[in-house]
Design a protein around this motif. Structure first.
Motif, PDB file in Angstrom:
ATOM      1  N   GLY A 150       0.986  -1.282  -0.083  1.00 16.53           N
ATOM      2  CA  GLY A 150      -0.126  -0.018  -0.131  1.00 16.53           C
ATOM      3  C   GLY A 150       0.877   1.316  -0.039  1.00 16.53           C
ATOM      4  N   ALA A 151       0.649   2.195   0.986  1.00 12.77           N
ATOM      5  CA  ALA A 151       1.140   3.326   0.890  1.00 12.77           C
ATOM      6  C   ALA A 151       1.239   3.869   2.373  1.00 12.77           C
TER       7      ALA A 151
ATOM      8  N   ALA B 215      -5.555   5.681  -6.597  1.00 10.79           N
ATOM      9  CA  ALA B 215      -4.498   5.274  -5.695  1.00 10.79           C
ATOM     10  C   ALA B 215      -3.092   5.840  -5.973  1.00 10.79           C
ATOM     11  N   ASN B 216      -2.618   5.247  -7.131  1.00 12.10           N
ATOM     12  CA  ASN B 216      -1.550   5.508  -7.555  1.00 12.10           C
ATOM     13  C   ASN B 216      -0.976   6.776  -7.765  1.00 12.10           C
ATOM     14  N   ALA B 217      -1.964   7.798  -8.389  1.00 17.60           N
ATOM     15  CA  ALA B 217      -1.912   9.096  -8.729  1.00 17.60           C
ATOM     16  C   ALA B 217      -1.909   9.677  -7.429  1.00 17.60           C
ATOM     17  N   ILE B 218      -2.760   9.637  -6.636  1.00 19.86           N
ATOM     18  CA  ILE B 218      -2.595  10.563  -5.020  1.00 19.86           C
ATOM     19  C   ILE B 218      -1.283  10.140  -4.597  1.00 19.86           C
ATOM     20  N   VAL B 219      -0.800   8.883  -4.338  1.00 21.09           N
ATOM     21  CA  VAL B 219       0.574   8.402  -3.908  1.00 21.09           C
ATOM     22  C   VAL B 219       1.472   9.149  -4.497  1.00 21.09           C
TER      23      VAL B 219
ATOM     24  N   PRO C  30       4.839   4.825  -1.524  1.00 25.46           N
ATOM     25  CA  PRO C  30       4.387   3.487  -1.701  1.00 25.46           C
ATOM     26  C   PRO C  30       5.208   2.563  -0.619  1.00 25.46           C
ATOM     27  N   ALA C  31       4.477   1.666   0.045  1.00 27.68           N
ATOM     28  CA  ALA C  31       5.229   1.014   1.314  1.00 27.68           C
ATOM     29  C   ALA C  31       4.414  -0.247   1.479  1.00 27.68           C
TER      30      ALA C  31
END
Length: 643
Positions: free
Chosen positions: A64-65, A234-238, A249-250
Motif C-alpha cells: 500500500g502506501a 490510488a497510484n496518482a494520489i500517492v 509506496p510502502a
C-alpha cells in the motif's frame, strides 16, 4: 508480566486478576527483518497448508502506501499505512490505538487527560482478537486534530480499541463510507460519512459502508482525481503526495519484533550488564552461560524476581571494571525451544552449544510433530532462529523442520487436557494399571492423530485385551508352528497385505490408528490358526509392525519367537505377488441396492460376470421377471443391474 496469549477479557487466565497495560523497556529480536523470507521460503518446506496459512496471516504482508498526517498542536507527523490510498478524500476522523506512544502526549495537554488515560488503560489490556471482533465500538475524543495531506482538512483525533498497534503504524485515517468498522464507529459517535469511491453505476449503498469493491469503480468527490479508476486514483494520489514529501509506496506487516523479556525467575538470564559509564555491555563470551542464582522467593514484588538477588545483580562492568548491574529480566522460554533440538545433536559439548559440522549432518529435522497452537509462536520463532543462525555462520541451513505434522489434542469431557484447566490425567497411575505400551497404543488408536479425540477409560481396557490376545497368540505360535514351514496360503497372504497397508498408513498417510487396526485384523486371522505353516511368518510380521507403538511388548515377543534385538531389524517388506488374488468378492446390485455377494475367479470376463449376477437366486427374487435394461460393471468390484 503476562504474554498476550494468557489474557482473557482483560484478566489473567490463571488467577483472574485484572491486567494492566504498562510501558516497559523490553528486549526484542528483530523478527521483522526476516518477514519477507519467512513468507517466500514456505515453498521449501512440506507443512500442512492450514499451518502455513496461519503464518501468512500472522506475518500479514500488505502492499500500500504510507501517508503522513500532521498534528499541529504537538508539531509531530504521524505516518499511516493504508492499502486504499484512493479513499483519502473520504477520511473524516483520525484514530490511534490505546497503546500508541502519542496517547500520553495527547493526555498531558488535554483537559480530558484523565479520561483518555483511563480509557487507554482498560482498552489496552484487552487482547487484540477481542478488540477486533467486538461488536460494540468504544472510544474517546482527544480534542486534537490531524491534518489530511491531500486536502488540508483537520480531522478529530480519537483513541479507540478497534485500532491495533499490531498492524500498520497503530494509527488509521478513518473512512467510514468505505470501511465497515469505521462506519460503525462513525454511526455511534455521530461523525460524518463521505463517499469518495462509487461503482460503475454510481449508486452508493442505502445503508452501511461501500466496501465490496469492484474493478470498474471510480473516484468521486476527490478533487482533480475524480473520474479515475480506483487503482489509477490510488497510484496518482500517492505519486502526488510523494512529490510533496507527504507519502510514498510502502509494504506493511502484521508481524512485530519478538519481545522476549520476562519478569520471571525461570528462563535464561539476558547476558548484559548496565554500566553508568559504558551503557549496556554484553557479558564476555568466556563468562557464558550466565547461570541463575539460588533465591528463596520466586514471586515478583513489583519487579522481576532476580532483582531480589542483590549480590548476584552487582557485577563489575566488563568494559571499564566499574560498578555494574545485571539485567533482571529473563528470556522467554520460547527462546530455548527455538533451537534446543540442535543441542540434542551434540549434547556433551563443553566448549560451545553445538558443533556446526555435527548439526549440519543431522539437520534440518526431517519431521516435527507438534500442536497447531504453536503455529504462530514456536514455529515462527524457530524458523526465524535458523535464518539468523545461518546468517552468522553457526548452521548451514535456513529452515529448521522439513516436514511438520500437526497433532490433535486428547480431550476429557469435551475440553482439551491442560494443566491450567486442572483436567489432566497423569500417566503414572495408568501405566501402573495397564502398562506403558497399552497406554501408548490406545492414545494412537482412539482417532486420527491430526484430530482431537475424547479420552475414555473403557477404551484403554479394550486395548489391554488386544495386547493380551497378541501375547497369547504369539506364545502359541512359538510352541506349535513349524519353524521352517512353507510360507504360502491365506494367512501368509493376509500378512503381506498387512505389511503393505501398515507401511502405507505410516509412511504416506500418517494414519497411525488405521495401522494399529490392520495389525488387529491380522491377529484375528492368526489367533485361530497358530499351527498354520505360515503362522510364524504372520506372528513375526505382527510383532514387527506393532513395534513403533509398543516397543517393550514387541521386544519380548520377538524373543519368544527365538530372535534378538528387534530394533536393529529392517522394516518388514511385503511381496507384491502375494497381493494378487485368484478370486475376488463380486457385489451384485439391482438398481443400486446390494442384493448378493459371492466369490468369482479374478479373470472372469465381464459378460460372464453379468450372467452370474443374473443367475443368483437372491438377485432373481428382486428382478421378478423384469427385463434388465442395462448392466454396469466395475472391474473386480461389482455388477449393477438396472431394470
Amino acid at each position: 508480566m503476562l504474554a498476550n496469549e494468557q489474557v482473557r477479557e482483560g484478566h489473567c487466565e490463571y488467577c483472574g486478576t485484572e491486567v494492566e497495560a504498562r510501558m516497559m523497556e523490553q528486549w526484542f529480536f528483530r523478527t521483522t527483518a526476516y518477514a519477507d523470507e519467512l513468507l517466500d521460503s514456505m515453498g521449501e518446506i512440506k507443512w500442512p497448508e492450514r499451518i502455513l496459512a496461519m503464518q501468512r496471516h500472522w506475518i500479514g504482508r500488505s502492499h500500500g502506501a504510507e501517508i503522513v498526517f500532521r498534528i499541529d498542536e504537538l508539531a509531530v507527523d504521524v505516518p499511516v499505512f493504508t492499502t486504499r490510498a484512493d479513499t483519502l478524500f473520504g477520511a473524516t476522523f483520525f484514530v490511534i490505538a490505546p497503546e500508541h506512544p502519542l496517547v500520553e502526549q495527547l493526555a498531558e495537554r488535554s483537559p480530558r487527560g484523565d479520561e483518555i488515560r483511563a480509557y487507554a488503560k482498560v482498552a489496552g489490556a484487552k487482547r487484540g482478537e477481542e478488540r477486533a471482533a467486538a461488536v460494540e465500538k468504544t472510544g474517546v475524543d482527544t480534542g486534537f486534530h490531524a491534518t489530511n495531506p491531500v486536502n488540508g482538512e483537520r480531522l478529530p483525533i480519537w483513541v479507540a480499541d478497534y485500532v491495533l498497534m499490531e498492524y500498520g503504524t497503530g494509527a488509521v485515517m478513518a473512512v467510514p463510507a468505505h470501511d465497515e468498522r469505521d462506519y460503525e464507529f462513525a454511526r455511534k459517535f455521530g461523525l460524518p460519512v463521505r463517499t469518495v469511491v462509487a461503482s460503475a453505476d454510481g449508486e452508493p449503498p442505502e445503508e452501511g459502508a461501500y466496501s465490496a469493491h469492484t474493478d470498474d469503480e471510480r473516484l468521486v468527490n476527490s478533487d482533480r482525481f475524480s473520474g479515475l479508476s480506483a487503482p489509477e486514483g490510488a497510484n496518482a494520489i500517492v505519486e502526488w503526495l510523494e512529490g510533496q514529501g507527504k507519502g510514498k509506496p510502502a509494504v506493511s506487516y502484521r508481524l512485530r519484533d519478538w519481545g522476549f523479556s520476562r519478569q520471571r525467575y525461570w528462563g535464561c538470564p539476558i547476558p548484559v550488564v548496565y554500566c553508568d559509564a559504558c551503557g549496556i555491555v554484553p557479558v564476555p563470551e568466556s563468562e557464558l552461560p550466565v547461570l541463575l542464582p539460588e533465591i528463596d522467593d520466586y514471586r515478583p514484588h513489583g519487579e522481576a524476581p532476580l532483582a531480589q538477588a542483590v549480590d548476584w545483580m552487582r557485577v563489575p562492568c566488563p568494559g571499564c571494571g566499574g560498578e555494574g548491574r545485571r539485567e533482571a529480566d529473563t528470556m522467554d522460554t520460547f527462546v530455548d525451544s527455538s533451537w534446543y533440538f540442535l543441542r540434542y545433536c551434540d549434547p556433551r559439548n563443553d566448549e560451545a552449544p553445538f558443533d556446526r559440522e555435527i548439526v549440519d549432518y543431522w539437520c534440518p529435522v526431517d519431521q516435527y510433530t507438534g500442536g497447531v497452537d504453536h503455529a504462530v509462536m514456536h514455529l515462527i520463532y524457530a524458523r526465524f532462529f535458523m535464518k539468523a543462525l545461518n546468517d552468522i555462520g553457526l548452521v548451514g541451513f535456513r529452515e529448521p523442520f522439513r516436514k511438520f505434522f500437526a497433532n490433535g489434542w486428547v480431550q476429557l469431557g469435551g475440553s482439551k487436557m491442560s494443566k491450567s484447566k486442572g483436567n489432566v490425567l497423569g500417566p503414572d497411575e495408568l501405566i501402573d494399571m495397564y502398562g506403558a505400551d497399552a497406554l501408548r497404543l490406545y492414545m494412537l488408536f482412539i482417532g486420527p492423530a491430526d484430530q482431537d479425540m475424547e479420552w475414555t477409560e473403557s477404551g484403554i481396557e479394550g486395548m489391554t485385551r488386544f495386547v493380551r490376545r497378541l501375547w497369547r497368540a504369539v506364545g502359541e505360535v512359538a510352541e506349535r508352528a513349524p519353524a521352517d514351514g512353507p510360507i504360502g496360503g491365506p494367512l501368509a497372504r493376509k500378512a503381506h497385505e498387512t505389511i503393505a497397508r501398515v507401511t502405507d498408513d505410516i509412511g504416506r498417510r500418517e494414519s497411525f490408528n488405521t495401522a494399529i487396526a490392520a495389525v488387529m485384523e491380522l491377529l484375528n486371522e492368526l489367533a485361530p490358526r497358530t499351527d498354520d505353516p505360515a503362522a510364524r511368518f504372520a506372528a513375526e510380521s505382527a510383532v514387527g509392525l506393532i513395534q513403533p507403538y509398543a516397543p517393550h511388548l514387541a521386544e519380548e515377543l520377538w524373543a519368544t519367537l527365538g530372535h534378538e534385538r528387534l530394533w536393529e531389524q529392517p522394516w518388514p517388506v511385503h511381496d507384491p505377488a502375494m497381493l494378487v488374488h485368484d478370486t475376488f468378492e463380486l457385489v451384485v446390485q439391482v438398481n443400486g441396492k446390494v442384493r448378493d455377494r459371492f466369490e468369482v475367479p479374478a479373470d472372469t470376463p465381464e459378460n460372464e460376470l453379468i450372467e452370474r449376477a443374473k443367475a443368483s437366486p437372491r438377485v432373481q427374487a428382486h428382478l421378478d421377471g423384469k427385463t434388465v435394461r442395462k448392466a454396469i460393471v466395475v472391474p473386480r468390484k461389482l455388477v449393477n443391474l438396472v431394470v
